[in-house]
Design a protein around this motif. Structure first.
Motif, short mmCIF file in Angstrom:
data_model
loop_
_atom_site.label_atom_id
_atom_site.label_comp_id
_atom_site.label_asym_id
_atom_site.label_seq_id
_atom_site.Cartn_x
_atom_site.Cartn_y
_atom_site.Cartn_z
N GLU A 261 0.81 -1.22 0.00
CA GLU A 261 0.00 0.00 0.00
C GLU A 261 0.84 1.27 0.00
O GLU A 261 0.33 2.36 -0.28
N VAL A 262 2.12 1.15 0.30
CA VAL A 262 2.97 2.33 0.42
C VAL A 262 3.36 2.82 -0.98
O VAL A 262 3.92 2.04 -1.77
N PRO A 263 3.09 4.08 -1.30
CA PRO A 263 3.32 4.59 -2.67
C PRO A 263 4.76 4.99 -2.95
O PRO A 263 5.07 6.16 -3.19
N TYR A 264 5.66 4.00 -2.93
CA TYR A 264 7.05 4.30 -3.28
C TYR A 264 7.17 4.55 -4.78
O TYR A 264 6.64 3.77 -5.58
N PRO A 265 7.88 5.58 -5.21
CA PRO A 265 8.06 5.82 -6.64
C PRO A 265 9.10 4.91 -7.28
O PRO A 265 9.22 4.85 -8.49
N VAL A 266 9.88 4.21 -6.45
CA VAL A 266 10.86 3.25 -6.95
C VAL A 266 10.65 1.91 -6.25
O VAL A 266 9.98 1.84 -5.22
N HIS A 267 11.24 0.87 -6.82
CA HIS A 267 11.08 -0.48 -6.26
C HIS A 267 11.90 -0.62 -4.98
O HIS A 267 13.11 -0.43 -4.98
N MET A 268 11.21 -0.92 -3.88
CA MET A 268 11.88 -1.15 -2.60
C MET A 268 11.90 -2.65 -2.29
O MET A 268 10.97 -3.38 -2.66
N GLU A 269 12.95 -3.09 -1.58
CA GLU A 269 13.11 -4.51 -1.25
C GLU A 269 13.44 -4.66 0.23
O GLU A 269 14.58 -4.95 0.61
#
Length: 204
Positions: free
Chosen positions: A186-194
């Motif tokens: 649900e978190v609107p990160y603009p880049v791919h987080m891991e």
């Protein structure tokens, strides 16, 4: 003005990504790292991948200190459930992160500064600790003349980001409510987080 605020776009350049999805990011023009070796790319090791994942997540939340980040990791382990999900929820419960999510400011760095300077209240009480952990149902508001600040007004009217569903905000009153902790998806990160790689980094 802290060094972290001054160096926010250096983080973008170093990682080679537009970490906050901003139009002003230098990566929009040069998508490689700084220096004469910035365009040289080699296949990273498992450790390198884990370290990069940690740098991205730390950087996104205003380049928070290693001590604070490790403390959040330890708390995420202590809690029941998926550790990576717990870590993301703890990061999203930080007061500075919520001020940023509610679009009272344009960047996480500005959110930290706003809280540090005493312009934010939680449930009507002034809080100047950026890492303050919000609870479900907490009400956040801006205090005094900062509501009329040009930078604040500009941030609330910006189309760069949307307010996520796990909080509500009234930009006319400059107040909002933290409804609940989010899931990672649900978190609107603009880049791919891991975050799973971050957990692997600390559990080595």
């Amino acid at each position: 003005m802290t060094k972290r605020i001054n160096a926010k776009y250096k983080i973008d350049r170093r990682l080679g990504i537009n970490l906050w999805g901003r139009a002003k990011s230098p990566v929009n023009n040069r998508s490689y790292g700084p220096g004469q070796h910035g365009q040289q790319r080699s296949k990273p090791s498992d450790y390198g991948l884990q370290l990069r994942a940690k740098q991205k997540l730390k950087g996104y939340y205003g380049n928070i200190s290693e001590r604070q980040f490790r403390r959040l990791y330890q708390e995420a382990i202590r809690r029941r459930g998926d550790t990576s999900e717990n870590l993301i929820e703890l990061l999203e419960r930080r007061l500075d992160a919520v001020v940023y999510r509610m679009k009272f400011v344009a960047t996480p760095f500005a959110a930290r500064q706003l809280v540090n300077h005493g312009h934010v209240a939680v449930n009507g009480k002034r809080v100047n600790i950026p890492s303050f952990q919000l609870k479900d149902g907490d009400e956040i508001s801006l205090i005094g003349k900062i509501k009329e600040n040009a930078n604040v007004m500009g941030a609330t009217q910006s189309n760069e980001r949307d307010v996520p569903e796990y909080m509500t905000v009234d930009h006319k009153k400059m107040e909002g409510k933290y409804i609940r902790g989010p899931k990672f998806t649900e978190v609107p990160y603009p880049v791919h987080m891991e975050p799973n790689l971050v957990i692997e980094f600390y559990s080595r």
